[in-house]
Scaffold this active site. Sequence first.
Site, mmCIF file in Angstrom:
data_model
loop_
_atom_site.group_PDB
_atom_site.id
_atom_site.type_symbol
_atom_site.label_atom_id
_atom_site.label_comp_id
_atom_site.label_asym_id
_atom_site.label_seq_id
_atom_site.Cartn_x
_atom_site.Cartn_y
_atom_site.Cartn_z
ATOM 1 N N ARG A 80 -5.530 -5.814 -11.077
ATOM 2 C CA ARG A 80 -6.416 -6.616 -10.227
ATOM 3 C C ARG A 80 -7.736 -5.845 -10.119
ATOM 4 O O ARG A 80 -7.728 -4.656 -9.800
ATOM 5 C CB ARG A 80 -5.788 -6.783 -8.839
ATOM 6 N N GLY B 97 -14.162 -3.498 -3.976
ATOM 7 C CA GLY B 97 -13.810 -2.322 -3.171
ATOM 8 C C GLY B 97 -14.144 -2.562 -1.715
ATOM 9 O O GLY B 97 -15.241 -3.039 -1.410
ATOM 10 N N ALA B 98 -13.202 -2.219 -0.817
ATOM 11 C CA ALA B 98 -13.335 -2.615 0.589
ATOM 12 C C ALA B 98 -13.546 -1.468 1.576
ATOM 13 O O ALA B 98 -13.732 -1.710 2.750
ATOM 14 C CB ALA B 98 -12.089 -3.394 1.000
ATOM 15 N N LYS C 252 0.851 -1.195 0.000
ATOM 16 C CA LYS C 252 0.000 0.000 0.000
ATOM 17 C C LYS C 252 0.885 1.244 0.000
ATOM 18 O O LYS C 252 1.850 1.310 0.773
ATOM 19 C CB LYS C 252 -0.899 0.007 1.240
ATOM 20 N N ASP D 113 -1.774 -2.033 -4.078
ATOM 21 C CA ASP D 113 -3.178 -2.155 -3.656
ATOM 22 C C ASP D 113 -3.854 -0.790 -3.781
ATOM 23 O O ASP D 113 -3.189 0.246 -3.702
ATOM 24 C CB ASP D 113 -3.263 -2.562 -2.173
ATOM 25 N N ARG E 129 -11.519 -5.173 8.581
ATOM 26 C CA ARG E 129 -12.191 -5.002 7.274
ATOM 27 C C ARG E 129 -12.776 -6.323 6.775
ATOM 28 O O ARG E 129 -13.821 -6.360 6.148
ATOM 29 C CB ARG E 129 -11.241 -4.395 6.240
ATOM 30 N N ARG E 130 -12.087 -7.438 7.080
ATOM 31 C CA ARG E 130 -12.634 -8.754 6.679
ATOM 32 C C ARG E 130 -13.923 -9.017 7.442
ATOM 33 O O ARG E 130 -14.881 -9.555 6.917
ATOM 34 C CB ARG E 130 -11.640 -9.897 6.959
ATOM 35 N N THR F 31 -12.082 -11.965 -6.259
ATOM 36 C CA THR F 31 -13.417 -12.037 -5.659
ATOM 37 C C THR F 31 -13.671 -13.419 -5.072
ATOM 38 O O THR F 31 -13.066 -14.395 -5.515
ATOM 39 C CB THR F 31 -14.497 -11.735 -6.732
HETATM 40 C C1 LIG Z 1 -6.984 -10.904 -3.709
HETATM 41 C C2 LIG Z 1 -7.761 -9.724 -3.267
HETATM 42 C C3 LIG Z 1 -7.164 -8.485 -3.227
HETATM 43 C C4 LIG Z 1 -7.898 -7.361 -2.839
HETATM 44 N N1 LIG Z 1 -7.329 -6.123 -2.906
HETATM 45 C C5 LIG Z 1 -8.086 -5.032 -2.623
HETATM 46 C C6 LIG Z 1 -7.580 -3.713 -2.798
HETATM 47 O O1 LIG Z 1 -6.432 -3.497 -3.185
HETATM 48 N N2 LIG Z 1 -8.392 -2.670 -2.490
HETATM 49 C C7 LIG Z 1 -9.695 -2.849 -2.071
HETATM 50 O O2 LIG Z 1 -10.411 -1.860 -1.841
HETATM 51 N N3 LIG Z 1 -10.191 -4.093 -1.889
HETATM 52 C C8 LIG Z 1 -9.430 -5.170 -2.162
HETATM 53 N N4 LIG Z 1 -9.963 -6.422 -2.002
HETATM 54 C C9 LIG Z 1 -11.270 -6.584 -1.293
HETATM 55 C C10 LIG Z 1 -12.444 -6.450 -2.230
HETATM 56 O O3 LIG Z 1 -12.579 -5.126 -2.637
HETATM 57 C C11 LIG Z 1 -13.750 -6.889 -1.541
HETATM 58 O O4 LIG Z 1 -13.968 -6.073 -0.427
HETATM 59 C C12 LIG Z 1 -13.740 -8.322 -1.094
HETATM 60 O O5 LIG Z 1 -13.109 -9.160 -2.006
HETATM 61 C C13 LIG Z 1 -15.192 -8.816 -0.909
HETATM 62 O O6 LIG Z 1 -15.873 -8.794 -2.117
HETATM 63 P P1 LIG Z 1 -16.192 -10.111 -2.972
HETATM 64 O O7 LIG Z 1 -15.918 -9.777 -4.399
HETATM 65 O O8 LIG Z 1 -15.424 -11.247 -2.455
HETATM 66 O O9 LIG Z 1 -17.730 -10.320 -2.877
HETATM 67 P P2 LIG Z 1 -18.831 -10.104 -1.734
HETATM 68 O O10 LIG Z 1 -19.889 -9.284 -2.350
HETATM 69 O O11 LIG Z 1 -18.247 -9.691 -0.426
HETATM 70 O O12 LIG Z 1 -19.329 -11.565 -1.532
HETATM 71 C C14 LIG Z 1 -20.115 -12.152 -2.554
HETATM 72 C C15 LIG Z 1 -20.384 -13.589 -2.256
HETATM 73 O O13 LIG Z 1 -19.157 -14.311 -2.118
HETATM 74 C C16 LIG Z 1 -19.347 -15.370 -1.219
HETATM 75 N N5 LIG Z 1 -18.449 -15.216 -0.062
HETATM 76 C C17 LIG Z 1 -17.805 -14.111 0.313
HETATM 77 N N6 LIG Z 1 -17.070 -14.351 1.429
HETATM 78 C C18 LIG Z 1 -17.274 -15.632 1.745
HETATM 79 C C19 LIG Z 1 -16.821 -16.480 2.787
HETATM 80 N N7 LIG Z 1 -16.001 -16.044 3.754
HETATM 81 N N8 LIG Z 1 -17.238 -17.757 2.792
HETATM 82 C C20 LIG Z 1 -18.089 -18.217 1.860
HETATM 83 N N9 LIG Z 1 -18.566 -17.448 0.853
HETATM 84 C C21 LIG Z 1 -18.165 -16.193 0.793
HETATM 85 C C22 LIG Z 1 -20.788 -15.305 -0.768
HETATM 86 O O14 LIG Z 1 -21.555 -16.094 -1.629
HETATM 87 C C23 LIG Z 1 -21.103 -13.842 -0.962
HETATM 88 O O15 LIG Z 1 -22.467 -13.583 -1.077
HETATM 89 C C24 LIG Z 1 -9.250 -7.529 -2.425
HETATM 90 C C25 LIG Z 1 -9.859 -8.783 -2.475
HETATM 91 C C26 LIG Z 1 -9.146 -9.871 -2.907
HETATM 92 C C27 LIG Z 1 -9.842 -11.202 -2.992
#
Ligand SMILES: Cc1cc2nc3c(=O)[nH]c(=O)nc-3n(C[C@H](O)[C@H](O)[C@H](O)COP(=O)(O)OP(=O)(O)OC[C@H]3O[C@@H](n4cnc5c(N)ncnc54)[C@H](O)[C@@H]3O)c2cc1C
Length: 305
Positions: free
Chosen positions: A182, A186-187, A98, A132, A286-287, A224
């Site tokens: 990537r 968005g988190a 970051k 990131d 955040r997780r 994702t």
């Molecule tokens: C490798 C990686 C790098 C990232 N880097 C950044 C970054 O640089 N900046 C940033 O802002 N964000 C980053 N993120 C975070 C990202 O923006 C999201 O906040 C995060 O990935 C959650 O979104 P999602 O796409 O997984 O879907 P979500 O909408 O959170 O989840 C959708 C569906 O996925 C399934 N799911 C999700 N979690 C689980 C679980 N624990 N167990 C079972 N099923 C589950 C469920 O079916 C859920 O309904 C990153 C994520 C990843 C994976």
Amino acid sequence: MEQLLRNFFLFLSKNKMFTKLARKYGLRFGAGRFVAGETMQNTAKVIQQLNEKGMDVTIDHLGEFVDNEDEAKQRTEECIEAIRVISEQNLNSQLSLKLTSMGLDISEELVMKNMRTILDAGKKYNVFVTIDMEDYERCEKTLEIFKQLKSEYELIGTVLQAYLYRTVEDIEELDQYSPNLRLVKGAYKESPKVAFPEKKDTDDNFKKIIKMHLLNGNYTAVATHDDEMIEYTKQLEKEHNISRDQFEFQMLFGIRTERQEELIKEGYRMRVYVPYGDDWYGYFMRRLAERPANVAFVAKGVFGK
Ligand SMILES: Cc1cc2nc3c(=O)[nH]c(=O)nc-3n(C[C@H](O)[C@H](O)[C@H](O)COP(=O)(O)OP(=O)(O)OC[C@H]3O[C@@H](n4cnc5c(N)ncnc54)[C@H](O)[C@@H]3O)c2cc1C
């Protein structure tokens, strides 16, 4: 209720006192499920195990919002140490970082100096570095820095977030650099002035940018845990005859491990984002904010079995 919990954890993620306490008392409350270790040596073993299962890795030394030069220098050295260990132990891993850890909030001169030192090491040891994406306030600066560094170094990529209104234009604008991006939902907690407040709109925009970037012929990491987005990417692969060398899936360490293994079995490239280090608190919160169901898991960590 879920939204309340989400906001609560995002609020906690920025609490400086808790961050300090977390650093002092080490990986607790179930954080070990999401954070590989507190040192690079421990983390190297985790990377090795993931590699043995056929997974690629990107490691992230946790820590953000650094506000003094010495700490930014220390973070820079930790990145270089990580690159060195990856190379020495022949690990299949990239590095994620970051810009706020490298001094973005202190001065542009400092962050550029630190980034060039890291990217020189990346070049020397052949380790790819992804910047990131942080909160909206820093998005423009991050992209400007990325563009500058991309014109100097090959082994560099960054991240775009589907929840921001600006992202479609960023995909178009960045195309001239043929960037390795990537793509994520968005988190961070953002204002509706800059980001879609509705999940459905973010999801639609996510699909849109995945398609745009892939069809532009650029390398795309679809990061994702959402099956809908994974299936959509597979569908694009078939419809447009996209080579599996042009994209990969990415997931976070400790989340949907079985799904990660299934994708490997199906022949897809899967990269696991492995965070490590003693500054794990903000990342962990955040997780929890993303999926309050994880709180049950944390409760077990706090209260025993
Ligand atoms: C490798 C990686 C790098 C990232 N880097 C950044 C970054 O640089 N900046 C940033 O802002 N964000 C980053 N993120 C975070 C990202 O923006 C999201 O906040 C995060 O990935 C959650 O979104 P999602 O796409 O997984 O879907 P979500 O909408 O959170 O989840 C959708 C569906 O996925 C399934 N799911 C999700 N979690 C689980 C679980 N624990 N167990 C079972 N099923 C589950 C469920 O079916 C859920 O309904 C990153 C994520 C990843 C994976």
